[in-house]
Design a protein around this motif. Structure first.
Motif, PDB file in Angstrom:
ATOM      1  N   ARG A   1       0.883  -1.409  -0.039  1.00 22.28           N
ATOM      2  CA  ARG A   1       0.088   0.077   0.084  1.00 22.28           C
ATOM      3  C   ARG A   1       0.839   1.200   0.065  1.00 22.28           C
ATOM      4  N   SER A   2       0.198   2.184  -0.351  1.00 21.67           N
ATOM      5  CA  SER A   2       0.708   3.563  -0.206  1.00 21.67           C
ATOM      6  C   SER A   2      -0.017   4.397   0.800  1.00 21.67           C
ATOM      7  N   PHE A   3       0.594   5.002   1.798  1.00 27.74           N
ATOM      8  CA  PHE A   3      -0.096   5.857   2.764  1.00 27.74           C
ATOM      9  C   PHE A   3       0.334   7.234   2.531  1.00 27.74           C
ATOM     10  N   ILE A   4      -1.003   8.209   2.825  1.00 28.02           N
ATOM     11  CA  ILE A   4      -0.572   9.702   2.480  1.00 28.02           C
ATOM     12  C   ILE A   4      -1.208  10.313   3.655  1.00 28.02           C
TER      13      ILE A   4
ATOM     14  N   THR B   1      -7.500  14.086 -15.209  1.00 23.88           N
ATOM     15  CA  THR B   1      -7.345  13.394 -13.935  1.00 23.88           C
ATOM     16  C   THR B   1      -6.065  13.361 -13.229  1.00 23.88           C
ATOM     17  N   TYR B   2      -6.224  13.752 -11.818  1.00 24.94           N
ATOM     18  CA  TYR B   2      -5.037  13.543 -10.975  1.00 24.94           C
ATOM     19  C   TYR B   2      -5.168  12.675  -9.918  1.00 24.94           C
ATOM     20  N   HIS B   3      -3.952  12.007  -9.803  1.00 27.19           N
ATOM     21  CA  HIS B   3      -3.758  10.970  -8.625  1.00 27.19           C
ATOM     22  C   HIS B   3      -2.986  11.643  -7.569  1.00 27.19           C
ATOM     23  N   ILE B   4      -3.407  11.620  -6.368  1.00 27.54           N
ATOM     24  CA  ILE B   4      -2.728  12.074  -5.059  1.00 27.54           C
ATOM     25  C   ILE B   4      -2.272  11.142  -4.272  1.00 27.54           C
ATOM     26  N   SER B   5      -0.905  10.728  -4.360  1.00 25.47           N
ATOM     27  CA  SER B   5       0.008   9.624  -3.788  1.00 25.47           C
ATOM     28  C   SER B   5       1.073   9.964  -3.248  1.00 25.47           C
ATOM     29  N   THR B   6       1.708   9.359  -2.149  1.00 30.11           N
ATOM     30  CA  THR B   6       3.150   9.120  -2.093  1.00 30.11           C
ATOM     31  C   THR B   6       3.859   8.235  -2.888  1.00 30.11           C
ATOM     32  N   ASP B   7       5.149   8.446  -2.822  1.00 32.48           N
ATOM     33  CA  ASP B   7       5.867   7.409  -3.658  1.00 32.48           C
ATOM     34  C   ASP B   7       6.354   6.268  -2.651  1.00 32.48           C
ATOM     35  N   GLU B   8       6.063   6.491  -1.248  1.00 33.79           N
ATOM     36  CA  GLU B   8       6.520   5.260  -0.542  1.00 33.79           C
ATOM     37  C   GLU B   8       5.413   4.093  -0.408  1.00 33.79           C
ATOM     38  N   ILE B   9       5.688   3.002  -0.947  1.00 31.52           N
ATOM     39  CA  ILE B   9       5.108   1.780  -0.899  1.00 31.52           C
ATOM     40  C   ILE B   9       5.660   0.703   0.179  1.00 31.52           C
TER      41      ILE B   9
ATOM     42  N   ALA C   1      -1.666   1.227  -5.468  1.00 34.74           N
ATOM     43  CA  ALA C   1      -0.884   2.311  -5.767  1.00 34.74           C
ATOM     44  C   ALA C   1      -1.138   3.156  -6.741  1.00 34.74           C
ATOM     45  N   LEU C   2      -0.845   4.331  -6.613  1.00 32.67           N
ATOM     46  CA  LEU C   2      -1.408   5.501  -7.696  1.00 32.67           C
ATOM     47  C   LEU C   2      -0.142   6.197  -8.024  1.00 32.67           C
ATOM     48  N   ASP C   3      -0.142   6.616  -9.428  1.00 30.13           N
ATOM     49  CA  ASP C   3       1.034   7.349  -9.872  1.00 30.13           C
ATOM     50  C   ASP C   3       0.752   8.926  -9.939  1.00 30.13           C
ATOM     51  N   SER C   4       1.412   9.600  -9.013  1.00 29.52           N
ATOM     52  CA  SER C   4       1.104  10.991  -8.916  1.00 29.52           C
ATOM     53  C   SER C   4       2.092  11.962  -9.666  1.00 29.52           C
ATOM     54  N   ASN C   5       2.850  11.239 -10.751  1.00 28.28           N
ATOM     55  CA  ASN C   5       3.825  11.955 -11.296  1.00 28.28           C
ATOM     56  C   ASN C   5       3.224  13.263 -12.207  1.00 28.28           C
TER      57      ASN C   5
ATOM     58  N   LEU D   1       0.474  15.101 -11.244  1.00 28.76           N
ATOM     59  CA  LEU D   1       0.265  16.107 -10.350  1.00 28.76           C
ATOM     60  C   LEU D   1       1.596  16.827  -9.931  1.00 28.76           C
ATOM     61  N   ARG D   2       2.676  16.006  -9.529  1.00 25.75           N
ATOM     62  CA  ARG D   2       4.098  16.555  -9.250  1.00 25.75           C
ATOM     63  C   ARG D   2       4.741  17.240 -10.375  1.00 25.75           C
ATOM     64  N   ASN D   3       4.645  16.830 -11.332  1.00 26.63           N
ATOM     65  CA  ASN D   3       5.243  17.474 -12.739  1.00 26.63           C
ATOM     66  C   ASN D   3       4.606  18.667 -13.208  1.00 26.63           C
ATOM     67  N   THR D   4       3.442  18.718 -13.247  1.00 27.73           N
ATOM     68  CA  THR D   4       2.659  19.689 -13.977  1.00 27.73           C
ATOM     69  C   THR D   4       2.090  20.923 -12.943  1.00 27.73           C
ATOM     70  N   LEU D   5       1.775  20.647 -11.783  1.00 27.84           N
ATOM     71  CA  LEU D   5       1.361  21.260 -10.824  1.00 27.84           C
ATOM     72  C   LEU D   5       2.347  21.811  -9.669  1.00 27.84           C
ATOM     73  N   GLY D   6       3.609  20.954  -9.657  1.00 32.87           N
ATOM     74  CA  GLY D   6       4.649  21.220  -8.601  1.00 32.87           C
ATOM     75  C   GLY D   6       4.371  20.744  -7.142  1.00 32.87           C
ATOM     76  N   TRP D   7       3.407  19.756  -6.997  1.00 35.26           N
ATOM     77  CA  TRP D   7       2.909  19.573  -5.642  1.00 35.26           C
ATOM     78  C   TRP D   7       3.863  18.594  -5.314  1.00 35.26           C
ATOM     79  N   ARG D   8       3.939  18.525  -3.964  1.00 36.98           N
ATOM     80  CA  ARG D   8       4.991  17.581  -3.175  1.00 36.98           C
ATOM     81  C   ARG D   8       4.373  17.085  -1.781  1.00 36.98           C
ATOM     82  N   ASP D   9       4.274  15.732  -1.408  1.00 35.80           N
ATOM     83  CA  ASP D   9       3.849  15.529  -0.140  1.00 35.80           C
ATOM     84  C   ASP D   9       4.803  16.110   0.787  1.00 35.80           C
ATOM     85  N   ALA D  10       4.292  16.383   2.053  1.00 36.49           N
ATOM     86  CA  ALA D  10       5.199  16.947   2.975  1.00 36.49           C
ATOM     87  C   ALA D  10       5.500  16.416   4.324  1.00 36.49           C
TER      88      ALA D  10
END
Length: 192
Positions: free
Chosen positions: A77-80, A101-109, A145-149, A151-160
């Protein structure tokens, strides 16, 4: 917002927050602007209903109860953190592209077993004393798991908020409201 409330209200608050993160973009798109894109999220790390793996594990440890680990906890799983979900949701609503469509996820599985082992370590509990292996749930996916690339690449979002920091938040919340939580159901009851 949660100061002075009971644990039941706090659980309801976090469930409402999750519901908000899921439904607000749809309502915004339908009522205000057709520009808000659809969103999907990975599993959140926040104190929620006690049937979710993170609060359930913590609650069972504090209760001295054994947690049934379905299928040995091999599914991944991926937890955010819900705050990261809220931040990403706002960014998508305000800056996202209509029709995307945007997926919100962390990269840690992590495997569910690895998650439970991590929680046990953080709570100074012995994994073998806290867990019993149970058969897997029929039809359960081996990976969530979701691919949030995008969201990260086009909107500059990062999980904090990393997983350990999110777990620390949940442990502190669990300990703060443990007395009230003892009166809450810890098993999922489907309501049609």
């Amino acid at each position: 917002i949660v100061a002075g409330t009971t644990a039941a209200n706090v659980v309801d608050f976090f469930m409402a927050l999750l519901s908000f993160a899921d439904s607000t973009p749809r309502a915004y798109r339908l009522k205000v602007s057709n520009a808000c894109p659809p969103i999907s999220t990975s599993t959140g790390t926040s104190p929620q209903a006690l049937y979710r793996i993170i609060p359930r594990t913590m609650f069972f440890i504090r209760q001295g109860r054994k947690l049934g680990l379905q299928g040995g906890g091999v599914s991944r799983r991926s937890f955010i953190h819900i705050r990261d979900v809220a931040d990403a949701t706002w960014r998508i609503m305000t800056d996202g592209t209509s029709g995307e469509t945007y997926h919100i996820s962390t990269d840690e599985i992590i495997t569910v077993r690895g998650l439970v082992e991590r929680i046990c370590g953080m709570m100074n509990a012995n994994f073998d004393d806290c867990v019993e292996m149970t058969p897997d749930r029929l039809g359960k996916d081996s990976l969530y798991a979701l691919d949030s690339n995008k969201l990260r690449n086009t909107l500059g979002w990062r999980d904090a908020i990393g997983l350990d920091a999110g777990l620390d938040d949940c442990i502190a919340w669990m300990d703060r409201y443990l007395h009230d939580l003892r009166t809450q159901p810890s098993d999922y009851l489907h309501k049609p």
